[in-house]
Design an enzyme around this catalytic site. Sequence first.
Site, mmCIF file in Angstrom:
data_model
loop_
_atom_site.group_PDB
_atom_site.id
_atom_site.type_symbol
_atom_site.label_atom_id
_atom_site.label_comp_id
_atom_site.label_asym_id
_atom_site.label_seq_id
_atom_site.Cartn_x
_atom_site.Cartn_y
_atom_site.Cartn_z
ATOM 1 N N HIS A 59 -18.184 -20.623 10.274
ATOM 2 C CA HIS A 59 -17.699 -21.465 11.281
ATOM 3 C C HIS A 59 -16.045 -21.339 11.406
ATOM 4 O O HIS A 59 -15.427 -20.662 10.373
ATOM 5 C CB HIS A 59 -17.962 -22.890 10.834
ATOM 6 C CG HIS A 59 -19.503 -23.141 10.987
ATOM 7 N ND1 HIS A 59 -20.250 -24.422 10.509
ATOM 8 C CD2 HIS A 59 -20.694 -22.520 11.350
ATOM 9 C CE1 HIS A 59 -21.533 -24.095 10.999
ATOM 10 N NE2 HIS A 59 -21.714 -23.155 11.291
ATOM 11 N N GLU A 61 -13.733 -23.574 10.995
ATOM 12 C CA GLU A 61 -13.017 -24.378 9.991
ATOM 13 C C GLU A 61 -13.211 -23.459 8.882
ATOM 14 O O GLU A 61 -11.926 -23.441 8.138
ATOM 15 C CB GLU A 61 -13.654 -25.806 9.724
ATOM 16 C CG GLU A 61 -13.789 -26.540 11.019
ATOM 17 C CD GLU A 61 -15.222 -26.370 11.760
ATOM 18 O OE1 GLU A 61 -15.503 -27.462 11.957
ATOM 19 O OE2 GLU A 61 -15.506 -25.297 11.843
ATOM 20 N N ASP A 210 -32.551 -5.283 44.508
ATOM 21 C CA ASP A 210 -31.274 -4.587 43.955
ATOM 22 C C ASP A 210 -31.301 -3.611 42.846
ATOM 23 O O ASP A 210 -30.332 -2.917 42.896
ATOM 24 C CB ASP A 210 -30.220 -5.890 43.594
ATOM 25 C CG ASP A 210 -30.038 -6.828 44.734
ATOM 26 O OD1 ASP A 210 -30.265 -6.445 46.079
ATOM 27 O OD2 ASP A 210 -29.199 -7.615 44.595
#
Length: 375
Positions: A59, A61, A210
């Site tokens: 994380h 922190e 496409d």
Amino acid sequence: MIAPVMASTPNDDAFMAAALALGRRNLGRAAPNPAVGALLVRDGVIVARGWTAPGGRPHAEARALEAAGAAARGATLYVTLEPCSHHGMTPPCTDAIIAAGVARVVSAIEDPNPAVAGQGHARLRAAGIAVDVGPGAAQARVDHMGHILRVTHGRPMVTLKLAQTADGYAAGTAHDPRLHITGADADAFTHVQRWLHDAIMIGAGTAREDDPLMTIRLPGLEGEKRLRVVLDAKLTLSPRSRLASTARDVPLLVIASDKIVDAAAQSFMDATGAEVARIPTIDGHLDILAALRLLAARGVTRVFSEGGPAVAESLIAHGYADEVILHRGVKPLGRPGKSALTPAARHTLADEHRYRLFQSRQLGADEMTHYIKAG
């Protein structure tokens, strides 16, 4: 528990803006966790930075605290989302913050995840750390919308992108060649948006007509791969299409009807290396919410939808298009074609109670209009 909102100082606003910019570095790469940014500041000087690592760990922190070492003691931590307080794949960030001797924590917003939901802030306060909440909150809610929706509504956030000619068409008639509506600047912007999301999604019609590749093709980002998703109720995607033929190199998920038999799904997967998932249909069409919840269950927090008008209409009509990016080319089609948006969808975008205009700008010769869902 709702954390009290503080009256921020200019320094708090500036440092939080920097933390938010750090967090955005890994938008599209931090799932299933939010892309958080963190700064440690002592005496007005930044002593360490951190942002959520690819894959969601470590994380932000934890990375900032590791980089700061002893300099974290007595510092202020600016973090774009409430620090976690529960044991998951990693120990709680609150424990690391307390152990490091941080004196003050400034969070942009409380984490609505039921596993956190104010408990991180409460735990920090109980340890004697000053906690303030609020600076950068509006931008944090935008940046963390995918995480917020996943933990509160069980679906990812969706950015819908459409390109239209000057007279409002996305394509010509059935047998017309594919239109190239936008120029190089708008196309590059689209590739950046792909990079900022966890998954890229289209419908079966766009895949068939496409034959797109749906990869990130920008200098320096060639190795970045995102989950490609095709909403294809009848499993019509050709194994020879560019999407299917590259599925062993770039992940591809085809979401089909639950009426597709096991043998057909297995045959397609064996031939291509793609994955096929099956969900319920409503009046012969895939249940779009079921598709989004399937993606959320896989850890996807942010979806970039490049589907055509049918997918766009469904997302807007059901309220699942959280952001809408419209590119308008300079050339008209000049004849009847396939409208990029129905009148009802355009009316919804113009309704200030449903959407607000976030920005409008030129990308080369093309005009880009960006809306964000209101509320």
